[in-house]
Design a protein around this motif. Structure first.
Motif, PDB file in Angstrom:
ATOM      1  N   GLU A   8     -43.889 -23.782 -41.582  1.00 62.30           N
ATOM      2  CA  GLU A   8     -44.073 -23.355 -42.882  1.00 62.30           C
ATOM      3  C   GLU A   8     -44.876 -24.206 -43.780  1.00 62.30           C
ATOM      4  O   GLU A   8     -45.695 -23.311 -44.321  1.00 62.30           O
ATOM      5  CB  GLU A   8     -42.493 -23.311 -43.026  1.00 62.30           C
ATOM      6  CG  GLU A   8     -42.508 -22.715 -44.679  1.00 62.30           C
ATOM      7  CD  GLU A   8     -41.144 -22.696 -45.196  1.00 62.30           C
ATOM      8  OE1 GLU A   8     -40.796 -22.954 -46.255  1.00 62.30           O
ATOM      9  OE2 GLU A   8     -39.836 -22.220 -44.566  1.00 62.30           O
ATOM     10  N   GLN A  11     -48.169 -23.515 -42.491  1.00 61.40           N
ATOM     11  CA  GLN A  11     -49.017 -22.266 -43.012  1.00 61.40           C
ATOM     12  C   GLN A  11     -49.167 -21.578 -44.370  1.00 61.40           C
ATOM     13  O   GLN A  11     -49.869 -21.290 -44.770  1.00 61.40           O
ATOM     14  CB  GLN A  11     -48.043 -21.125 -42.373  1.00 61.40           C
ATOM     15  CG  GLN A  11     -47.996 -21.169 -40.799  1.00 61.40           C
ATOM     16  CD  GLN A  11     -46.981 -20.216 -40.383  1.00 61.40           C
ATOM     17  OE1 GLN A  11     -46.156 -19.514 -40.840  1.00 61.40           O
ATOM     18  NE2 GLN A  11     -47.181 -19.748 -39.022  1.00 61.40           N
ATOM     19  N   HIS A  12     -48.160 -22.211 -45.240  1.00 59.91           N
ATOM     20  CA  HIS A  12     -48.103 -21.821 -46.608  1.00 59.91           C
ATOM     21  C   HIS A  12     -48.314 -23.098 -47.445  1.00 59.91           C
ATOM     22  O   HIS A  12     -48.320 -22.636 -48.859  1.00 59.91           O
ATOM     23  CB  HIS A  12     -46.757 -21.273 -46.817  1.00 59.91           C
ATOM     24  CG  HIS A  12     -46.474 -19.932 -45.940  1.00 59.91           C
ATOM     25  ND1 HIS A  12     -47.211 -18.750 -45.815  1.00 59.91           N
ATOM     26  CD2 HIS A  12     -45.709 -19.899 -44.893  1.00 59.91           C
ATOM     27  CE1 HIS A  12     -46.839 -18.076 -45.065  1.00 59.91           C
ATOM     28  NE2 HIS A  12     -45.838 -18.667 -44.440  1.00 59.91           N
ATOM     29  N   LYS A  14     -49.586 -25.899 -49.797  1.00 61.09           N
ATOM     30  CA  LYS A  14     -50.999 -26.376 -50.183  1.00 61.09           C
ATOM     31  C   LYS A  14     -51.237 -27.957 -49.709  1.00 61.09           C
ATOM     32  O   LYS A  14     -50.279 -28.640 -49.763  1.00 61.09           O
ATOM     33  CB  LYS A  14     -50.820 -26.509 -52.026  1.00 61.09           C
ATOM     34  CG  LYS A  14     -52.051 -27.003 -52.604  1.00 61.09           C
ATOM     35  CD  LYS A  14     -51.991 -27.045 -53.991  1.00 61.09           C
ATOM     36  CE  LYS A  14     -53.135 -27.404 -54.683  1.00 61.09           C
ATOM     37  NZ  LYS A  14     -53.059 -27.491 -56.047  1.00 61.09           N
ATOM     38  N   TYR A  48     -46.258 -27.322 -53.237  1.00 60.87           N
ATOM     39  CA  TYR A  48     -47.207 -26.811 -54.101  1.00 60.87           C
ATOM     40  C   TYR A  48     -47.658 -28.140 -54.819  1.00 60.87           C
ATOM     41  O   TYR A  48     -49.082 -27.838 -55.615  1.00 60.87           O
ATOM     42  CB  TYR A  48     -46.869 -25.546 -55.052  1.00 60.87           C
ATOM     43  CG  TYR A  48     -48.262 -25.121 -55.870  1.00 60.87           C
ATOM     44  CD1 TYR A  48     -49.158 -24.402 -55.030  1.00 60.87           C
ATOM     45  CD2 TYR A  48     -48.357 -25.533 -57.126  1.00 60.87           C
ATOM     46  CE1 TYR A  48     -50.264 -24.012 -55.715  1.00 60.87           C
ATOM     47  CE2 TYR A  48     -49.319 -24.744 -57.799  1.00 60.87           C
ATOM     48  CZ  TYR A  48     -50.278 -24.288 -57.089  1.00 60.87           C
ATOM     49  OH  TYR A  48     -51.462 -23.630 -57.749  1.00 60.87           O
TER      50      TYR A  48
END
Length: 69
Positions: A8, A11-12, A14, A48
C-alpha cells in the motif's frame, strides 16, 4: 499484514521523508531513533508527510522532536 501495508505504501504513499524508514521497520530491519520518529510521522499523516512543514498535531508525544514544528 505488514506485506499488505508495504504494498500500500509503495503504491499510494508519497515519496517523502520517513517512507524508507517506515518500510525498513515493516521489513524487519533495525532503525535508529531518528528514523523511527520520521517513519511514525509518515505513518501518522497517512503516508503523505513531506517533513518540510509542521503537522500541527501538538497532542502527539513526538511533536517536540519534529524538525519543522
Amino acid at each position: 499484514m505488514d506485506g499488505k501495508r508495504i504494498m500500500e505504501i509503495r503504491q499510494h504513499g508519497k515519496a517523502a521523508q520517513g517512507q524508507k524508514e517506515l518500510l525498513r521497520h515493516l521489513g524487519g530491519l533495525r532503525v535508529s531513533l531518528k528514523q523511527a520518529i520520521q517513519g511514525k510521522c509518515y505513518d501518522c499523516t497517512g503516508y503523505y508527510a513531506d517533513g518540510r512543514s509542521d503537522c500541527g498535531m501538538t497532542h502527539c508525544p513526538l511533536y517536540p522532536f519534529m524538525a519543522y514544528n
